[in-house]
Design an enzyme around this catalytic site. Structure first.
Site, short mmCIF file in Angstrom:
data_model
loop_
_atom_site.label_atom_id
_atom_site.label_comp_id
_atom_site.label_asym_id
_atom_site.label_seq_id
_atom_site.Cartn_x
_atom_site.Cartn_y
_atom_site.Cartn_z
N THR A 16 6.67 -26.12 -8.19
CA THR A 16 5.22 -26.49 -9.02
C THR A 16 4.04 -25.55 -8.32
OG1 THR A 16 5.98 -28.54 -9.50
CG2 THR A 16 3.52 -28.28 -9.47
N VAL A 17 3.83 -25.73 -7.01
CA VAL A 17 2.52 -24.94 -6.39
C VAL A 17 2.83 -23.43 -6.36
CG1 VAL A 17 1.17 -24.63 -4.45
CG2 VAL A 17 2.08 -27.00 -5.15
N LYS A 207 -0.06 -36.43 6.50
CA LYS A 207 -1.57 -35.72 6.27
C LYS A 207 -2.39 -36.48 7.27
CE LYS A 207 -0.26 -35.38 1.29
NZ LYS A 207 -0.03 -35.99 -0.09
N GLY A 304 -0.45 -31.34 -7.77
CA GLY A 304 -0.59 -30.69 -9.00
C GLY A 304 -0.57 -29.28 -9.01
#
Length: 430
Positions: A16-17, A207, A304
């Protein structure tokens, strides 16, 4: 390379990225403020012929991402493979040892091996940038790495996993159980086929480990993070928490104190009016607490193709402008693992839900048990009977050491009136 030559980019990983990055470069090759274009001179992925939203037929193909990392045909290596070991790690190490700048979105790699990669990068003089590893296109890493260097960061806390945030938002909106909403999230593409990394809290732990290292100038210490996911959250807890004025979120936090640094991920109650409670769906949100600046809040997309590719492009632009900073705020030789703090000794508040028999003396028994454990009640709510003979009771505590609250929960579990084990959820300290 002259000042007019384009920067040549090798991209490993075309999911996706990766596909989003290729689209961005095709549309805006001159996105960098230095006035030079970016061209892709090599790509690598698991499958060359897999259908993709971008045409790669004209790009040089590398079966081996490590060979792409070592190739003299690119000036910057972009790693979008993922995973903390194997090809991704070897390829990044290869590029850094060759003195080649590396841009990555690989949170697991940075959280688990960041200190050793920082040492390699520093020894060779090669930048290692990873804005896209945390909060997608929302600039959390740049905020800590650049904007906060004039202050002393005391804490960071927020919502760092869009999948969990989407699931909890839908559970509240529809009243459906976790498993049903998770299945829908998988159909919509918000959750992976194996959702363990997300719903287990591990993605958020990677993260917050990175953010803690940037905030406090220490080595990423993923193994020391306290991690709890959302699989045990039930619709009844979401309803009762809302009745008390709270919303349940998966909160990741890193707090520095005289004793060390506490890094944790767990479900927590946030007041309904709080900005974290207002961040719904797949959004990410983060608070940064500075000693002088005070509190900063940022919110935006955490994943996204577009947002994350934009974050990768921003790091590429930093390389092109010759921006030079330590990977984790200080020289690699000075990076030390943070001293973990015993979470049970930290003072906080909690939500406790009890399913008890509908008989006289229940409330007195609960109150007495809490008093014996030296925990006092802040609020108390008894709901109407839902099942014959079973009454849900929910209470919130005043601030107390967590070890005392856990002891109170253990004692209440032994009460004869208890139908099922008590459910405890922390109240966020935000």
């Amino acid at each position: 390379m002259t000042k007019k030559d384009p920067w040549r980019i090798g991209v490993a990983g075309l999911g996706t990225v990766g596909a989003g990055l290729l689209s961005l470069i095709a549309e805006r090759p001159g996105f960098s403020p230095v006035g030079r274009e970016v061209v892709v001179t090599g790509v690598s992925a698991r499958s060359r012929h897999r259908p993709r939203p971008v045409d790669i037929s004209h790009l040089p193909w590398f079966d081996d991402a490590v060979a792409l990392a070592a190739s003299s045909d690119n000036d910057i290596f972009v790693e979008l493979i993922g995973g903390s070991h194997g090809t991704a790690k070897i390829a990044v190490e290869t590029a850094l040892r060759a003195g080649k700048p590396v841009v990555t979105a690989n949170k697991a790699l940075i959280a688990e091996h960041g200190a050793e990669l920082a040492a390699i990068a520093e020894a060779s003089g090669a930048p290692l940038l990873f804005e896209a590893a945390v909060m997608g296109g929302t600039p959390a890493v740049k905020m800590l790495r650049e904007a906060m260097v004039g202050d002393e960061v005391e804490a960071v806390a927020g919502i760092l996993n869009g999948t969990c945030n989407y699931i909890l938002t839908e559970m509240e909106a529809t009243g459906r159980p976790f498993a049903e909403v998770l299945a829908e999230a998988q159909r919509l593409g918000y959750a992976e086929a194996d959702p363990t990394m997300d719903v287990g809290g591990f993605d958020a732990a990677h993260k917050i480990t990175i953010l803690a290292a940037l905030a406090f100038g220490c080595a990423p210490t993923y193994a020391a993070a306290e991690v709890e996911g959302i699989a045990a959250i039930e619709p009844i807890d979401i309803r009762l928490a809302k009745d008390l004025g709270y919303r349940i979120k998966l909160v990741a936090s890193a707090v520095k104190s005289a004793e060390g640094v506490q890094v944790s991920v767990h479900p927590a109650l946030a007041p309904l009016a709080h900005p974290l409670a207002q961040a719904g769906g797949p959004l990410n949100a983060l608070f940064i607490q500075g000693r002088r600046i005070g509190r900063i809040f940022i919110q935006g997309p955490g994943a996204g193709a577009g947002p994350t590719a934009a974050a990768v492009a921003a790091d590429i632009a930093d390389v092109m402008t010759a921006a030079v900073r330590p990977v984790f705020q200080r020289p690699a030789a000075e990076l030390k693992p943070f001293a973990p703090v015993d979470a049970t000794r930290q003072v906080g508040r909690a939500y406790i839900r009890l399913m008890v028999r509908d008989e006289p003396g229940v409330i007195a028994a609960i109150s007495e048990t809490l008093a014996e454990a030296k925990v006092s009640i802040d609020s108390f709510l008894q709901k109407p009977v839902e099942d014959a003979g079973v009454v849900p009771i929910v209470l919130t505590t005043h601030a107390a050491p967590e070890e005392l609250i856990l002891e109170a929960v253990r004692r209440m579990q032994g009460l004869a009136v208890m139908i099922e084990p008590p459910r405890m959820i922390r109240i966020a300290r935000i």
